[in-house]
Design a protein around this motif. Structure first.
Motif, PDB file in Angstrom:
ATOM      1  N   GLN A  56       0.831  -1.208   0.000  1.00 33.77           N
ATOM      2  CA  GLN A  56       0.000   0.000   0.000  1.00 33.77           C
ATOM      3  C   GLN A  56       0.867   1.261   0.000  1.00 33.77           C
ATOM      4  O   GLN A  56       0.552   2.236  -0.682  1.00 33.77           O
ATOM      5  N   GLY A  57       1.953   1.238   0.750  1.00 37.30           N
ATOM      6  CA  GLY A  57       2.856   2.376   0.787  1.00 37.30           C
ATOM      7  C   GLY A  57       3.544   2.606  -0.552  1.00 37.30           C
ATOM      8  O   GLY A  57       3.666   3.743  -1.012  1.00 37.30           O
ATOM      9  N   ILE A  58       3.978   1.529  -1.193  1.00 35.66           N
ATOM     10  CA  ILE A  58       4.616   1.631  -2.513  1.00 35.66           C
ATOM     11  C   ILE A  58       3.602   2.154  -3.524  1.00 35.66           C
ATOM     12  O   ILE A  58       3.904   3.046  -4.317  1.00 35.66           O
ATOM     13  N   ASP A  59       2.397   1.617  -3.494  1.00 36.55           N
ATOM     14  CA  ASP A  59       1.344   2.053  -4.416  1.00 36.55           C
ATOM     15  C   ASP A  59       1.056   3.550  -4.239  1.00 36.55           C
ATOM     16  O   ASP A  59       0.981   4.287  -5.228  1.00 36.55           O
ATOM     17  N   ALA A  60       0.937   3.995  -3.009  1.00 41.62           N
ATOM     18  CA  ALA A  60       0.669   5.415  -2.744  1.00 41.62           C
ATOM     19  C   ALA A  60       1.805   6.292  -3.263  1.00 41.62           C
ATOM     20  O   ALA A  60       1.567   7.358  -3.842  1.00 41.62           O
ATOM     21  N   GLU A  61       3.043   5.843  -3.068  1.00 46.01           N
ATOM     22  CA  GLU A  61       4.203   6.622  -3.531  1.00 46.01           C
ATOM     23  C   GLU A  61       4.234   6.704  -5.055  1.00 46.01           C
ATOM     24  O   GLU A  61       4.478   7.769  -5.625  1.00 46.01           O
ATOM     25  N   VAL A  62       3.978   5.600  -5.732  1.00 44.50           N
ATOM     26  CA  VAL A  62       3.982   5.598  -7.197  1.00 44.50           C
ATOM     27  C   VAL A  62       2.871   6.502  -7.728  1.00 44.50           C
ATOM     28  O   VAL A  62       3.083   7.293  -8.651  1.00 44.50           O
ATOM     29  N   ARG A  63       1.684   6.413  -7.126  1.00 41.73           N
ATOM     30  CA  ARG A  63       0.571   7.261  -7.566  1.00 41.73           C
ATOM     31  C   ARG A  63       0.888   8.743  -7.358  1.00 41.73           C
ATOM     32  O   ARG A  63       0.576   9.583  -8.207  1.00 41.73           O
ATOM     33  N   GLN A  64       1.522   9.072  -6.231  1.00 42.33           N
ATOM     34  CA  GLN A  64       1.886  10.458  -5.949  1.00 42.33           C
ATOM     35  C   GLN A  64       2.894  10.974  -6.968  1.00 42.33           C
ATOM     36  O   GLN A  64       2.748  12.078  -7.494  1.00 42.33           O
ATOM     37  N   GLU A  68       2.341  13.978  -9.705  1.00 44.78           N
ATOM     38  CA  GLU A  68       3.242  15.129  -9.777  1.00 44.78           C
ATOM     39  C   GLU A  68       3.851  15.276 -11.173  1.00 44.78           C
ATOM     40  O   GLU A  68       3.972  16.382 -11.695  1.00 44.78           O
ATOM     41  N   SER A  69       4.207  14.162 -11.779  1.00 46.18           N
ATOM     42  CA  SER A  69       4.792  14.179 -13.118  1.00 46.18           C
ATOM     43  C   SER A  69       3.789  14.711 -14.139  1.00 46.18           C
ATOM     44  O   SER A  69       4.133  15.526 -14.996  1.00 46.18           O
ATOM     45  N   LEU A  70       2.545  14.251 -14.039  1.00 50.71           N
ATOM     46  CA  LEU A  70       1.510  14.721 -14.966  1.00 50.71           C
ATOM     47  C   LEU A  70       1.243  16.215 -14.765  1.00 50.71           C
ATOM     48  O   LEU A  70       1.060  16.950 -15.735  1.00 50.71           O
ATOM     49  N   ALA A  71       1.240  16.659 -13.517  1.00 50.11           N
ATOM     50  CA  ALA A  71       1.029  18.074 -13.231  1.00 50.11           C
ATOM     51  C   ALA A  71       2.172  18.913 -13.796  1.00 50.11           C
ATOM     52  O   ALA A  71       1.942  19.993 -14.354  1.00 50.11           O
TER      53      ALA A  71
END
Length: 79
Positions: A56-64, A68-71
Motif C-alpha cells: 500500500q505504501g509503494i502504491d501510494a508513492e507511485v501514484r503520488q 506530480e509528473s503529470l502536473a
C-alpha cells in the motif's frame, strides 16, 4: 506472574511491535541497545499484514509521483 514468563519475552514483543510499526533498523538497534544488525534481525518478522502495508505504501508513492509528473507536464505545456 506465570512460571514461564521471561523478561526477554517483553523485549522481543516490544522490538517486534516497533519493527512492525515501521521503525528503521538503526532506530531498533538504539532502542534495544544493540550494536549489531544481526542481533536486531531476530526481532524482524515478515507477516502478511506487514507485506500488505508495504504494498500500500509503494502504491501510494507511485501514484503520488505519477500525479506530480503529470502536473509538471501540464504546467510545462501551459507555460
Amino acid at each position: 506472574m506465570p512460571d514461564n514468563f521471561r523478561f526477554y519475552d517483553l523485549r522481543h514483543t516490544g522490538n517486534t511491535l516497533a519493527a512492525d510499526s515501521g521503525a528503521k533498523l538503526k532506530d531498533l538497534m538504539v532502542r534495544a541497545g544493540q550494536s549489531s544488525e544481526r542481533a536486531q534481525l531476530i526481532y524482524q518478522h515478515s507477516t502478511a499484514k506487514h507485506q500488505r502495508k508495504l504494498v500500500q505504501g509503494i502504491d501510494a508513492e507511485v501514484r503520488q509521483q505519477l500525479s506530480e509528473s503529470l502536473a509538471d507536464k501540464r504546467t510545462a505545456r501551459e507555460g
